[in-house]
Scaffold this motif. Structure first.
Motif, PDB file in Angstrom:
ATOM      1  N   LEU A 115      56.718  51.484  28.398  1.00 36.40           N
ATOM      2  CA  LEU A 115      56.671  52.636  29.298  1.00 36.40           C
ATOM      3  C   LEU A 115      55.263  53.204  29.293  1.00 36.40           C
ATOM      4  N   PHE A 116      54.751  53.514  30.453  1.00 36.02           N
ATOM      5  CA  PHE A 116      53.432  54.137  30.592  1.00 36.02           C
ATOM      6  C   PHE A 116      53.687  55.516  31.197  1.00 36.02           C
ATOM      7  N   LEU A 117      53.569  56.561  30.364  1.00 31.30           N
ATOM      8  CA  LEU A 117      53.959  57.909  30.768  1.00 31.30           C
ATOM      9  C   LEU A 117      52.884  58.930  30.442  1.00 31.30           C
ATOM     10  N   LYS A 118      52.914  60.039  31.149  1.00 31.48           N
ATOM     11  CA  LYS A 118      51.956  61.112  30.921  1.00 31.48           C
ATOM     12  C   LYS A 118      52.515  62.070  29.877  1.00 31.48           C
ATOM     13  N   ALA A 119      51.712  62.350  28.848  1.00 30.65           N
ATOM     14  CA  ALA A 119      52.160  63.150  27.714  1.00 30.65           C
ATOM     15  C   ALA A 119      51.450  64.487  27.632  1.00 30.65           C
ATOM     16  N   LYS A 120      52.207  65.510  27.295  1.00 30.60           N
ATOM     17  CA  LYS A 120      51.684  66.852  27.028  1.00 30.60           C
ATOM     18  C   LYS A 120      51.720  67.057  25.522  1.00 30.60           C
ATOM     19  N   PHE A 121      50.567  67.338  24.946  1.00 32.27           N
ATOM     20  CA  PHE A 121      50.474  67.550  23.506  1.00 32.27           C
ATOM     21  C   PHE A 121      50.580  69.029  23.187  1.00 32.27           C
ATOM     22  N   ILE A 122      51.456  69.345  22.250  1.00 31.96           N
ATOM     23  CA  ILE A 122      51.597  70.715  21.765  1.00 31.96           C
ATOM     24  C   ILE A 122      51.252  70.700  20.292  1.00 31.96           C
ATOM     25  N   ASN A 123      50.100  71.238  19.971  1.00 30.15           N
ATOM     26  CA  ASN A 123      49.648  71.282  18.585  1.00 30.15           C
ATOM     27  C   ASN A 123      50.131  72.589  17.960  1.00 30.15           C
ATOM     28  N   ASP A 124      51.233  72.482  17.236  1.00 27.68           N
ATOM     29  CA  ASP A 124      51.865  73.652  16.647  1.00 27.68           C
ATOM     30  C   ASP A 124      52.658  73.183  15.436  1.00 27.68           C
ATOM     31  N   ASP A 125      52.627  73.955  14.358  1.00 26.37           N
ATOM     32  CA  ASP A 125      53.341  73.565  13.144  1.00 26.37           C
ATOM     33  C   ASP A 125      54.849  73.656  13.274  1.00 26.37           C
ATOM     34  N   LEU A 126      55.322  74.601  14.110  1.00 31.27           N
ATOM     35  CA  LEU A 126      56.755  74.837  14.199  1.00 31.27           C
ATOM     36  C   LEU A 126      57.131  75.303  15.597  1.00 31.27           C
ATOM     37  N   ILE A 127      58.030  74.572  16.226  1.00 36.32           N
ATOM     38  CA  ILE A 127      58.563  74.976  17.526  1.00 36.32           C
ATOM     39  C   ILE A 127      60.077  75.027  17.383  1.00 36.32           C
ATOM     40  N   SER A 128      60.616  76.234  17.429  1.00 31.61           N
ATOM     41  CA  SER A 128      62.063  76.416  17.280  1.00 31.61           C
ATOM     42  C   SER A 128      62.758  76.231  18.620  1.00 31.61           C
ATOM     43  N   THR A 129      64.084  76.134  18.577  1.00 29.52           N
ATOM     44  CA  THR A 129      64.822  76.059  19.838  1.00 29.52           C
ATOM     45  C   THR A 129      64.661  77.360  20.616  1.00 29.52           C
ATOM     46  N   ASP A 130      64.453  78.471  19.916  1.00 25.26           N
ATOM     47  CA  ASP A 130      64.212  79.737  20.614  1.00 25.26           C
ATOM     48  C   ASP A 130      62.833  79.741  21.270  1.00 25.26           C
ATOM     49  N   ASP A 131      61.880  79.013  20.709  1.00 26.64           N
ATOM     50  CA  ASP A 131      60.576  78.844  21.368  1.00 26.64           C
ATOM     51  C   ASP A 131      60.730  77.966  22.617  1.00 26.64           C
ATOM     52  N   ILE A 132      61.574  76.951  22.521  1.00 27.87           N
ATOM     53  CA  ILE A 132      61.776  76.040  23.659  1.00 27.87           C
ATOM     54  C   ILE A 132      62.501  76.774  24.790  1.00 27.87           C
ATOM     55  N   LEU A 133      63.600  77.430  24.457  1.00 29.41           N
ATOM     56  CA  LEU A 133      64.361  78.190  25.455  1.00 29.41           C
ATOM     57  C   LEU A 133      64.836  79.485  24.799  1.00 29.41           C
ATOM     58  N   PRO A 134      64.165  80.599  25.104  1.00 29.53           N
ATOM     59  CA  PRO A 134      64.526  81.869  24.478  1.00 29.53           C
ATOM     60  C   PRO A 134      65.997  82.233  24.693  1.00 29.53           C
ATOM     61  N   ALA A 135      66.604  82.799  23.655  1.00 30.79           N
ATOM     62  CA  ALA A 135      68.030  83.137  23.670  1.00 30.79           C
ATOM     63  C   ALA A 135      68.407  84.042  24.836  1.00 30.79           C
ATOM     64  N   LYS A 136      67.514  84.916  25.242  1.00 26.56           N
ATOM     65  CA  LYS A 136      67.864  85.856  26.308  1.00 26.56           C
ATOM     66  C   LYS A 136      68.144  85.158  27.643  1.00 26.56           C
ATOM     67  N   PHE A 137      67.723  83.903  27.796  1.00 25.41           N
ATOM     68  CA  PHE A 137      67.950  83.170  29.042  1.00 25.41           C
ATOM     69  C   PHE A 137      69.123  82.200  28.983  1.00 25.41           C
ATOM     70  N   LYS A 138      69.562  81.841  27.786  1.00 25.04           N
ATOM     71  CA  LYS A 138      70.551  80.767  27.673  1.00 25.04           C
ATOM     72  C   LYS A 138      71.904  81.099  28.282  1.00 25.04           C
ATOM     73  N   HIS A 139      72.213  82.379  28.460  1.00 22.51           N
ATOM     74  CA  HIS A 139      73.488  82.752  29.071  1.00 22.51           C
ATOM     75  C   HIS A 139      73.340  83.154  30.539  1.00 22.51           C
ATOM     76  N   MET A 140      72.129  83.152  31.039  1.00 19.11           N
ATOM     77  CA  MET A 140      71.911  83.533  32.438  1.00 19.11           C
ATOM     78  C   MET A 140      72.436  82.474  33.404  1.00 19.11           C
ATOM     79  N   TYR A 141      72.258  81.217  33.020  1.00 18.45           N
ATOM     80  CA  TYR A 141      72.646  80.108  33.891  1.00 18.45           C
ATOM     81  C   TYR A 141      73.317  79.015  33.068  1.00 18.45           C
ATOM     82  N   THR A 142      74.150  78.242  33.723  1.00 19.49           N
ATOM     83  CA  THR A 142      74.680  77.040  33.080  1.00 19.49           C
ATOM     84  C   THR A 142      73.963  75.804  33.620  1.00 19.49           C
ATOM     85  N   ASP A 143      73.229  75.972  34.688  1.00 18.24           N
ATOM     86  CA  ASP A 143      72.492  74.890  35.333  1.00 18.24           C
ATOM     87  C   ASP A 143      71.151  74.679  34.626  1.00 18.24           C
ATOM     88  N   GLY A 144      70.986  73.477  34.056  1.00 20.54           N
ATOM     89  CA  GLY A 144      69.754  73.153  33.334  1.00 20.54           C
ATOM     90  C   GLY A 144      68.514  73.245  34.195  1.00 20.54           C
TER      91      GLY A 144
END
Length: 165
Positions: A5-34
């Motif tokens: 596979l030849f794909l374009k990559a986004k690098f995130i240089n960070d020691d810790l990325i939580s699921t709350d960093d990926i998708l903050p909790a305040k939004f997870k109940h707003m929609y069911t559509d990804g």
């Protein structure tokens, strides 16, 4: 899925990325559509990143990715943004399993700090990817895991293979 596979990559240089960093909790109940949730990816930690991600198929992180909760919506939002593969030094256990179950390839590989985004060449069958001339290794996914990806998630895989619930 092609072995190379030849794909374009986004690098995130960070020691810790939580699921709350990926998708903050305040939004997870707003929609069911990804698709709708995908606009809020990294909203608190990297506010401009969500719009940029539409140009990438891979996220590479040099730390721990997806630790902290069992939030499936984070994986669903990444998939709906067009992300096909996440590569990180380490994963939160539940995030890793959610990724594969929903059809997002999660690969663990020792990554040093990488300074810029780039195209990468990934060989899933042999277990390596290249960025320019540098090679990084990972354990290749099993045939079973690749069947889950081919079917876009474990539920579709089970349906396709006529397993009864």
């Amino acid at each position: 899925m092609n072995k190379n596979l030849f794909l374009k990559a986004k690098f995130i240089n960070d020691d810790l990325i939580s699921t709350d960093d990926i998708l903050p909790a305040k939004f997870k109940h707003m929609y069911t559509d990804g698709k709708k949730l995908s606009q809020y990816l990294f909203y608190n930690k990297y506010p401009k990143l969500s719009k940029k991600l539409k140009n990438y198929q891979v996220i590479i992180s040099n730390g721990i990715f997806g630790i902290g909760s069992s939030r499936e919506q984070a994986v669903d939002a990444l998939i709906n943004k067009g992300i096909k593969i996440i590569i990180s030094n380490y994963f939160g256990r539940i995030f890793f399993r959610n990724s594969w179950n929903l059809g997002l390839i999660a690969l663990q590989s020792k990554i040093n700090k990488i300074k810029k985004n780039n195209f990468i060449n990934i060989n899933l069958k042999k277990g390596y990817f290249k960025i320019k001339q540098k090679i990084f290794y990972f354990n290749p996914p099993s045939k079973y895991m690749m069947k889950i990806i081919k079917n876009k998630g474990i539920i579709n895989y089970i349906r396709e293979n006529k397993y009864d619930f």
